[in-house]
Design an enzyme around this catalytic site. Structure first.
Site, mmCIF file in Angstrom:
data_model
loop_
_atom_site.group_PDB
_atom_site.id
_atom_site.type_symbol
_atom_site.label_atom_id
_atom_site.label_comp_id
_atom_site.label_asym_id
_atom_site.label_seq_id
_atom_site.Cartn_x
_atom_site.Cartn_y
_atom_site.Cartn_z
ATOM 1 N N SER A 138 0.828 -1.201 0.000
ATOM 2 C CA SER A 138 0.000 0.000 0.000
ATOM 3 C C SER A 138 0.865 1.255 0.000
ATOM 4 C CB SER A 138 -0.904 -0.002 1.238
ATOM 5 O OG SER A 138 -1.680 -1.172 1.294
ATOM 6 N N ASP A 168 -7.724 -4.095 3.024
ATOM 7 C CA ASP A 168 -7.275 -4.371 1.655
ATOM 8 C C ASP A 168 -7.090 -5.873 1.469
ATOM 9 O OD1 ASP A 168 -6.650 -3.802 -0.966
ATOM 10 O OD2 ASP A 168 -4.561 -3.244 -0.550
#
Length: 319
Positions: free
Chosen positions: A21, A130
């Site tokens: 990320s 996520d």
């Protein structure tokens, strides 16, 4: 990414393995001990640095099964650096290796472990935000059968520590996560809770079983339009249609995740039990032998057979 003489402190940098990320991930070798590790690098000049937060969260979760170990955090002239355990391939890589389809047995063995990882993370009052195939990886060596959950750069607490209660729902936020696997609530700008991680897991499982999801490959002129189209298709795709042709447990799981209240605690044990029960009904042995293990074994046997055929016949002397 320009790297400082391909070396960061005591580590010699190898090939890039992927991107998280926040930051890129490289294989590396400790120069003195020879230990092979993974380095996650984040530029020091980023507006909102996240790597130290992720490092501290890994330290908080370090006793969990399927949570990578972190060894060290330091900074260089250009980068923040997290040194962590080197693991194996991601489930997305394994999925591609297996011609983009997993057997029911492999999916069920993975599903049980996925649920265990999410329950452990949630028990520490954090969300992942996520959940996707790239963020589940297999171990190496003695732990090659074990599934690991990685990349906590988008993780966030769902518990208000001051008030000692679940955070309140919010709206109008930007999507956090990956649109393909994101919950309908997240795509619509809602604040996330445990139910959103669970719903994302359901889409990952159906992706592995089906080979693709109905909202993949949508044509759009912008990222925002693409998100809108994915949201519309997810909203219009009923759980029974998504899971049609597959065991009812998957339909019940996806439907259940969509029906959870914002602050409701998922029944992790019941979900795991439903997957284990389905394994037993199909007489699957939970031996941690996955599709890719069988494929790699068959490839190795084929190579060995080919090499054997190439060997010259031994000469026999005739007196």
């Amino acid at each position: 990414m320009e790297l400082e003489a391909r070396s960061l402190g005591d580590y010699d940098l190898g090939r890039k393995m992927g991107a998280g990320s926040f930051g890129d991930i490289f294989k590396a070798t400790h120069l003195r001990s020879g230990l092979r590790v993974a380095l996650k690098l984040e530029r020091r000049d980023v507006t909102n640095p996240q790597l130290l937060f992720e490092y501290n969260l890994y330290k908080t979760l370090h006793l969990g099964v399927g949570i990578p170990q972190v060894y060290h955090y330091h900074t260089t002239n250009l980068y923040n650096v997290m040194v962590m355990e080197l693991l194996g391939s991601s489930l997305e890589e394994m999925f591609n290796l297996c011609q983009r389809r997993f057997s029911l047995k492999t999916v069920l063995m993975l599903a049980v472990q996925m649920m265990e990882r999410l329950e452990f993370l949630h028990s520490h009052r954090y969300l992942h935000r996520d959940i996707k195939p790239e963020n589940f990886v297999m171990g190496r060596g003695e732990t090659s059968h074990r599934l690991y959950l990685i990349d906590f750069g988008l993780a966030i607490k769902y518990w208000d520590m001051v008030e000692d209660e679940h955070v309140q729902p919010t709206s109008g936020t930007r999507l956090t996560g990956t649109a393909r696997y994101a919950s309908i609530n997240a795509l619509r700008g809602g604040g996330q809770s445990r139910r959103d991680d669970i719903e994302s897991m359901g889409y990952v499982l159906m992706y592995f079983l089906r080979g693709s999801l109905p909202w993949q490959g949508l044509v759009a002129t912008s990222k925002q339009q693409k998100y809108e189209k994915i949201t519309e298709m997810k909203l219009s795709t009923k759980a029974e249609d998504l899971c049609e042709g597959y065991p009812a447990q998957f339909y019940h799981f996806v439907a259940y995740s969509r029906d959870l209240a914002f602050d409701e605690e998922p029944y992790y044990a019941n979900i795991r039990y439903s997957f284990i029960k389905l394994m037993n009904e199909n007489k699957f042995i939970n031996d941690m032998i996955y599709d890719w293990d069988i494929l790699k074994k068959s490839i190795l046997e084929a190579v060995n057979l080919k090499e054997k055929d190439k060997e010259p016949e031994s000469k026999v002397e005739v007196e």
